[in-house]
Design a protein around this motif. Structure first.
Motif, PDB file in Angstrom:
ATOM      1  N   ASP A   8       0.802  -1.232   0.000  1.00  0.00           N
ATOM      2  CA  ASP A   8       0.000   0.000   0.000  1.00  0.00           C
ATOM      3  C   ASP A   8       0.834   1.281   0.000  1.00  0.00           C
ATOM      4  N   PHE A   9       2.035   1.219   0.626  1.00  0.00           N
ATOM      5  CA  PHE A   9       2.794   2.471   0.817  1.00  0.00           C
ATOM      6  C   PHE A   9       4.247   2.386   0.366  1.00  0.00           C
ATOM      7  N   GLY A  10       4.634   1.277  -0.254  1.00  0.00           N
ATOM      8  CA  GLY A  10       6.007   1.149  -0.740  1.00  0.00           C
ATOM      9  C   GLY A  10       6.172   1.872  -2.073  1.00  0.00           C
ATOM     10  N   LEU A  11       7.293   2.554  -2.238  1.00  0.00           N
ATOM     11  CA  LEU A  11       7.546   3.263  -3.501  1.00  0.00           C
ATOM     12  C   LEU A  11       8.309   2.336  -4.451  1.00  0.00           C
ATOM     13  N   THR A  12       7.637   1.984  -5.545  1.00  0.00           N
ATOM     14  CA  THR A  12       8.213   1.112  -6.577  1.00  0.00           C
ATOM     15  C   THR A  12       8.417   1.940  -7.849  1.00  0.00           C
ATOM     16  N   THR A  13       9.167   1.374  -8.779  1.00  0.00           N
ATOM     17  CA  THR A  13       9.397   2.078 -10.055  1.00  0.00           C
ATOM     18  C   THR A  13       8.080   2.327 -10.779  1.00  0.00           C
ATOM     19  N   ALA A  14       7.191   1.343 -10.767  1.00  0.00           N
ATOM     20  CA  ALA A  14       5.909   1.508 -11.462  1.00  0.00           C
ATOM     21  C   ALA A  14       5.115   2.650 -10.837  1.00  0.00           C
ATOM     22  N   ARG A  28       3.887   7.730 -11.763  1.00  0.00           N
ATOM     23  CA  ARG A  28       2.729   8.621 -11.586  1.00  0.00           C
ATOM     24  C   ARG A  28       3.165  10.046 -11.232  1.00  0.00           C
ATOM     25  N   ALA A  29       4.370  10.167 -10.669  1.00  0.00           N
ATOM     26  CA  ALA A  29       4.882  11.498 -10.318  1.00  0.00           C
ATOM     27  C   ALA A  29       5.331  12.210 -11.588  1.00  0.00           C
ATOM     28  N   ALA A  30       5.719  13.489 -11.456  1.00  0.00           N
ATOM     29  CA  ALA A  30       6.250  14.218 -12.617  1.00  0.00           C
ATOM     30  C   ALA A  30       7.470  13.461 -13.155  1.00  0.00           C
ATOM     31  N   PRO A  31       7.706  13.517 -14.466  1.00  0.00           N
ATOM     32  CA  PRO A  31       8.803  12.730 -15.050  1.00  0.00           C
ATOM     33  C   PRO A  31      10.161  13.048 -14.423  1.00  0.00           C
ATOM     34  N   ASP A  32      10.350  14.295 -13.973  1.00  0.00           N
ATOM     35  CA  ASP A  32      11.640  14.667 -13.365  1.00  0.00           C
ATOM     36  C   ASP A  32      11.548  14.736 -11.832  1.00  0.00           C
ATOM     37  N   ALA A  33      10.574  14.038 -11.278  1.00  0.00           N
ATOM     38  CA  ALA A  33      10.416  14.062  -9.808  1.00  0.00           C
ATOM     39  C   ALA A  33      11.639  13.447  -9.139  1.00  0.00           C
ATOM     40  N   ILE A  34      11.965  13.981  -7.979  1.00  0.00           N
ATOM     41  CA  ILE A  34      13.069  13.395  -7.208  1.00  0.00           C
ATOM     42  C   ILE A  34      12.512  12.593  -6.041  1.00  0.00           C
ATOM     43  N   VAL A  35      13.313  11.607  -5.618  1.00  0.00           N
ATOM     44  CA  VAL A  35      12.932  10.752  -4.491  1.00  0.00           C
ATOM     45  C   VAL A  35      13.919  10.999  -3.356  1.00  0.00           C
ATOM     46  N   MET A  36      13.362  11.253  -2.163  1.00  0.00           N
ATOM     47  CA  MET A  36      14.213  11.512  -0.996  1.00  0.00           C
ATOM     48  C   MET A  36      13.851  10.540   0.125  1.00  0.00           C
ATOM     49  N   HIS A  37      14.804  10.313   0.988  1.00  0.00           N
ATOM     50  CA  HIS A  37      14.598   9.479   2.181  1.00  0.00           C
ATOM     51  C   HIS A  37      15.663   9.909   3.196  1.00  0.00           C
ATOM     52  N   PRO A  38      15.277  10.179   4.453  1.00  0.00           N
ATOM     53  CA  PRO A  38      16.283  10.662   5.411  1.00  0.00           C
ATOM     54  C   PRO A  38      17.274   9.582   5.825  1.00  0.00           C
ATOM     55  N   GLY A  39      16.906   8.300   5.598  1.00  0.00           N
ATOM     56  CA  GLY A  39      17.741   7.204   6.069  1.00  0.00           C
ATOM     57  C   GLY A  39      17.606   7.057   7.576  1.00  0.00           C
ATOM     58  N   PRO A  40      17.915   5.890   8.117  1.00  0.00           N
ATOM     59  CA  PRO A  40      18.240   4.668   7.386  1.00  0.00           C
ATOM     60  C   PRO A  40      16.991   4.104   6.683  1.00  0.00           C
ATOM     61  N   MET A  41      17.217   3.481   5.520  1.00  0.00           N
ATOM     62  CA  MET A  41      16.094   2.969   4.724  1.00  0.00           C
ATOM     63  C   MET A  41      15.805   1.511   5.076  1.00  0.00           C
ATOM     64  N   ASN A  42      14.540   1.152   5.069  1.00  0.00           N
ATOM     65  CA  ASN A  42      14.134  -0.260   5.088  1.00  0.00           C
ATOM     66  C   ASN A  42      13.910  -0.648   3.638  1.00  0.00           C
ATOM     67  N   ARG A  43      14.951  -1.150   3.000  1.00  0.00           N
ATOM     68  CA  ARG A  43      14.830  -1.519   1.582  1.00  0.00           C
ATOM     69  C   ARG A  43      13.834  -2.669   1.433  1.00  0.00           C
ATOM     70  N   ILE A  47      10.728  -2.399   1.899  1.00  0.00           N
ATOM     71  CA  ILE A  47       9.505  -2.120   2.671  1.00  0.00           C
ATOM     72  C   ILE A  47       8.934  -0.771   2.203  1.00  0.00           C
ATOM     73  N   GLU A  48       9.536   0.349   2.646  1.00  0.00           N
ATOM     74  CA  GLU A  48       8.977   1.628   2.174  1.00  0.00           C
ATOM     75  C   GLU A  48       9.529   2.039   0.805  1.00  0.00           C
ATOM     76  N   ILE A  49      10.629   1.398   0.390  1.00  0.00           N
ATOM     77  CA  ILE A  49      11.232   1.791  -0.895  1.00  0.00           C
ATOM     78  C   ILE A  49      11.947   0.574  -1.479  1.00  0.00           C
ATOM     79  N   THR A  50      11.832   0.390  -2.791  1.00  0.00           N
ATOM     80  CA  THR A  50      12.534  -0.740  -3.414  1.00  0.00           C
ATOM     81  C   THR A  50      13.986  -0.338  -3.706  1.00  0.00           C
ATOM     82  N   ASP A  51      14.832  -1.345  -3.880  1.00  0.00           N
ATOM     83  CA  ASP A  51      16.233  -1.088  -4.254  1.00  0.00           C
ATOM     84  C   ASP A  51      16.303  -0.267  -5.535  1.00  0.00           C
ATOM     85  N   GLU A  52      15.431  -0.646  -6.483  1.00  0.00           N
ATOM     86  CA  GLU A  52      15.466  -0.010  -7.804  1.00  0.00           C
ATOM     87  C   GLU A  52      15.217   1.499  -7.695  1.00  0.00           C
TER      88      GLU A  52
END
Ligand code: CP
Length: 314
Positions: free
Chosen positions: A253-259, A263-278, A280-285
């Motif tokens: 429901d809340f994980g950010l995947t490439t697919a 949906r975001a703007a084509p040049d959208a940036i992705v941020m995460h303060p770290g440490p990441m739960n790869r 879970i909330e964000i994929t490696d890709e």
């Protein structure tokens, strides 16, 4: 927070971004941007805080904040004292205030403090002798002001200085996140065009603290056209509390995947303060992909912390 400013309105501690005037935020960001080239080497800034002693007083774990403050202190030429709570006399019952006073008596001029308790750094600021500087490196769920600043610097570098043109989405455990709180204070103060917040209902704070935000639990819908996605760490203890059904459900429901990111703007940036739960909330890709600014955030942390130290102790 009254103890943050002196009678003349000058910054004497950095405790929170809440209520910080836009001009003060912009000045700090401008200085941090100018210091980026000095943050990763060179000796040009080594005289800035020569003769000062600064202590990293961390009562909670940290990699990014503690190490980047340590580097920032050294790049500015100050003496760095690392306080290790696991081997210090706090383990024998010494209070935080007595610890502060003991180190002040040794001539320490500045304290960079992380603490699990909300308001603990402000309490130390009230106990400190006049002239001692306290910097909040994260207290409880309340504030992480230098993370907020480095996030704004990262946004500005990617999208330009006009925050009113930005649509920013914050995703995840907003309720328990001091990072989200500081980011929200900064985004509102800088006049962000649209701030969206997404998370499961049990992980969203009260409506009043999300005033001015578009709030929901449909990540796919909220991603539509955003310029930046700020992912938050799922604090796994929330699983134990029963606030999240399962890691699989959370990722679905809340994980950010490439697919999803498409949906975001084509040049959208992705941020995460770290440490990441790869995974879970964000994929490696996504975390390692071309739109990720995660390591740029880390790099900006040194410059931002140099700017804060210079402003408060220079
Ligand atoms: N972002 C952040 O505060 O990371 P650390 O806990 O590693 O300092």
């Amino acid at each position: 927070m009254s103890e943050q400013l002196d009678d003349a309105g000058k910054l004497q501690h950095l405790l929170t971004l809440e209520g910080m005037p836009r001009s003060m935020l912009e000045t700090l960001l401008k200085r941090a941007d100018a210091l980026v080239e000095h943050a990763h080497g060179g000796n040009e800034m080594r005289d800035a805080l020569a003769g000062k002693a600064i202590c990293t007083l961390f009562f909670e774990a940290s990699t990014r904040t503690r190490c980047s403050f340590g580097l920032a202190v050294q790049r500015l030429g100050a003496d760095l004292l690392n306080f290790d709570a696991s081997t210090a006399s706090t383990t024998k019952g010494e209070t935080d205030t007595d610890t502060l006073k003991t180190l002040e008596a040794m001539g320490v001029h500045g304290f960079i403090v992380r603490h699990k308790t909300d308001g603990a750094v402000a309490a130390l600021a009230r106990a400190a002798i006049p002239g001692t500087v306290l910097i909040n490196a994260g207290d409880g769920r309340s504030n992480h002001p230098t993370q907020g600043l480095l996030d704004m610097l990262t946004l500005q570098q990617a999208k330009g200085p006009d925050f009113s043109a930005m649509k920013v989405l914050i995703v995840g455990d907003v309720k328990h996140s001091r990072v989200a709180r500081s980011d929200l204070h900064a985004l509102h103060a800088l006049g962000a065009g649209e701030v969206r917040v997404c998370g499961p209902a049990p992980l969203l704070p009260d409506v009043a603290s999300l005033h001015g935000c578009i709030v929901g639990d449909d990540l796919d819908a909220l991603l539509d056209g955003v310029d930046a996605v700020m992912m938050l760490r799922l604090q796994r203890e929330r699983m134990v509390e029963g606030l999240v059904p399962s890691l699989e459900d959370y990722h679905r429901d809340f994980g950010l995947t490439t697919a999803r990111l498409r949906r975001a703007a084509p040049d959208a940036i992705v941020m995460h303060p770290g440490p990441m739960n790869r995974g879970i909330e964000i994929t490696d890709e996504v975390a390692d992909g071309p739109q990720s600014r995660v390591l740029q955030q880390v790099a900006n942390g040194v410059a931002v912390r140099m700017a804060v130290l210079e402003t408060l102790l220079g």
